[in-house]
Design an enzyme around this catalytic site. Structure first.
Site, PDB file in Angstrom:
ATOM      1  N   THR A  14       0.768  -0.970   0.473  1.00 40.79           N
ATOM      2  CA  THR A  14       0.265  -0.303  -0.015  1.00 40.79           C
ATOM      3  C   THR A  14       1.031   1.463  -0.002  1.00 40.79           C
ATOM      4  OG1 THR A  14      -1.650  -1.054   1.054  1.00 40.79           O
ATOM      5  CG2 THR A  14      -1.556   1.013   0.915  1.00 40.79           C
ATOM      6  N   SER A  60       1.678  -8.131  -1.452  1.00 38.50           N
ATOM      7  CA  SER A  60       2.387  -8.535  -0.278  1.00 38.50           C
ATOM      8  C   SER A  60       1.956  -9.663  -0.121  1.00 38.50           C
ATOM      9  CB  SER A  60       2.422  -7.650   0.842  1.00 38.50           C
ATOM     10  OG  SER A  60       1.469  -7.577   2.246  1.00 38.50           O
ATOM     11  N   THR A  93       1.567  -4.140   4.390  1.00 33.89           N
ATOM     12  CA  THR A  93       1.261  -4.940   5.823  1.00 33.89           C
ATOM     13  C   THR A  93       0.990  -6.766   5.951  1.00 33.89           C
ATOM     14  OG1 THR A  93      -0.644  -3.597   6.135  1.00 33.89           O
ATOM     15  CG2 THR A  93       0.953  -2.747   6.357  1.00 33.89           C
ATOM     16  N   ASP A  94       0.208  -6.514   4.841  1.00 29.12           N
ATOM     17  CA  ASP A  94      -0.384  -8.020   5.038  1.00 29.12           C
ATOM     18  C   ASP A  94       0.385  -9.264   4.972  1.00 29.12           C
ATOM     19  OD1 ASP A  94      -2.214  -6.996   4.062  1.00 29.12           O
ATOM     20  OD2 ASP A  94      -3.370  -7.837   2.303  1.00 29.12           O
TER      21      ASP A  94
HETATM   22  N1  ASP Z   1      -3.040  -5.310   0.721  1.00 28.14           N
HETATM   23  C1  ASP Z   1      -1.768  -4.491   0.771  1.00 28.14           C
HETATM   24  C2  ASP Z   1      -0.342  -5.139   0.689  1.00 28.14           C
HETATM   25  O1  ASP Z   1      -0.136  -6.030   1.801  1.00 28.14           O
HETATM   26  C3  ASP Z   1      -2.450  -4.201   2.188  1.00 28.14           C
HETATM   27  C4  ASP Z   1      -1.356  -2.810   2.968  1.00 28.14           C
HETATM   28  O2  ASP Z   1      -0.557  -2.906   2.151  1.00 28.14           O
HETATM   29  O3  ASP Z   1      -1.066  -2.410   4.014  1.00 28.14           O
HETATM   30  O4  ASP Z   1       0.644  -5.224   0.316  1.00 28.14           O
END
Ligand code: ASP
Length: 314
Positions: A14, A60, A93-94
């Site tokens: 993100t 991610s 973050t995932d």
């Molecule tokens: N779907 C995103 C990822 O993990 C979520 C994030 O980055 O917060 O790439």
């Protein structure tokens, strides 16, 4: 004092996401090139000399074993490069907790490695990525966070806090700081352990396949059998302290690949129930997704239950 030299490795997420201008949701992760992402935070240069390398640019959830191995190899090279003082990795973050844990098991750190990311895309009204990136670079350059500069190992930096790679977990799907620890308080001082697992992945181009199977009331035991047919090892996200139904126990007794028992509960310690899961491996404090990381690495060196139990006991 000369500025510290920090390399920022970008992987997407993100923090590099793009959507409709001013909106927090409905964006696509992993869009902005690494150079652009870092150039958008010019304050970084007040604290460090920063160099950027893009490892990949993905959501991610699309991280793979191949990306992990190339990331570990690059971080290892940078650890040995005398012109580098610290490493920051931008990441979605995932699965950030899994990548942080993977790196902590595969790279010996003489310099801090700090992962960071964002909950809002770069095009949001008030994106959180720039402050997180700035905080991570500052921490990697030795500026104190919570009074002390970080030790030389793998961390996640988010919302002003540093979390160690083993205990960090994404604990909220939506909070602006979604990171927490899966075993607060007692037992969280993993760094004090004398002996730790280490796996050399530099000669590998893939990892054994491990899948996580989630138990819930009336979950069909056949999903265990199917999962075992497409896996080299399994992790069960059991109920409570790693329990499941008699139907699952019966299905499990016919499965002959290594199985680690963890829990779907976010906090606490699993103790192996030998009646339900004889001869299996206990995940201890590792949540399912991290037990899967450790099992994938452990299976590169052994598939003996006694060895695997020892690896999981560290
Ligand atoms: N779907 C995103 C990822 O993990 C979520 C994030 O980055 O917060 O790439």
């Amino acid at each position: 004092m000369a500025k510290k030299r920090i390399v920022v490795l970008t992987t997407g997420g993100t923090i590099a996401g793009v959507g409709e201008s001013g909106k927090d949701t409905g964006y696509v992760s992993g869009q902005i090139p690494g150079e652009t992402l870092v150039a958008s935070v010019p304050e970084l240069l007040e604290y460090a000399d920063v160099r950027v390398e893009e490892i990949c640019n993905v959501n991610s959830d699309d991280i793979t074993d191949k990306i992990w191995i190339s990331l570990a190899n690059r971080v290892k090279e940078l650890q040995e490069d005398e012109s580098v003082d610290g490493i920051v990795i931008t990441h979605g973050t995932d699965t950030m907790d899994e990548t942080a844990y993977f790196l902590s098991l595969t790279v010996k750190c003489e310099k801090a490695v700090i992962l960071t990311g964002a909950m809002k895309p770069s095009t949001a009204k008030n994106p959180d990525g720039p402050a997180n990136l700035l905080g991570a670079v500052r921490a990697a350059a030795g500026f104190a966070v919570d009074d002390d500069p970080p030790e030389n190992k793998v961390w996640v930096y988010f919302g002003g806090e540093l979390f160690d790679a083993r205990s960090v977990q994404k604990c909220s799907a939506s909070a602006m700081n979604p990171m927490g620890v899966n075993y607060p308080g007692e037992g969280s001082n993993w760094n004090a352990l004398k002996e730790q697992n280490f796996f050399d992945v530099s000669g590998l181009d893939s990892l054994p396949r491990v899948n996580v199977v989630y138990f819930s009331v009336d979950a069909n035991p056949k999903i265990l059998l199917y999962a075992s047919s497409v896996s080299d090892g399994l992790v069960i996200a059991g109920a409570g302290s790693g329990e499941f139904s008699r139907g699952w126990a019966e299905a499990l007794s016919g499965i002959d690949i290594p199985v680690v028992v963890s829990t779907r509960i976010h906090h606490g310690l699993v103790t192996l129930n030998e009646r339900l899961a004889p001869g299996r491996i206990c995940a201890g404090r590792l949540p399912p997704q991290k037990a899967a990381v450790l099992l994938r690495l452990a299976l590169t060196v052994t598939d003996r239950v006694s060895d695997l139990r020892r690896i999981f006991s560290l």
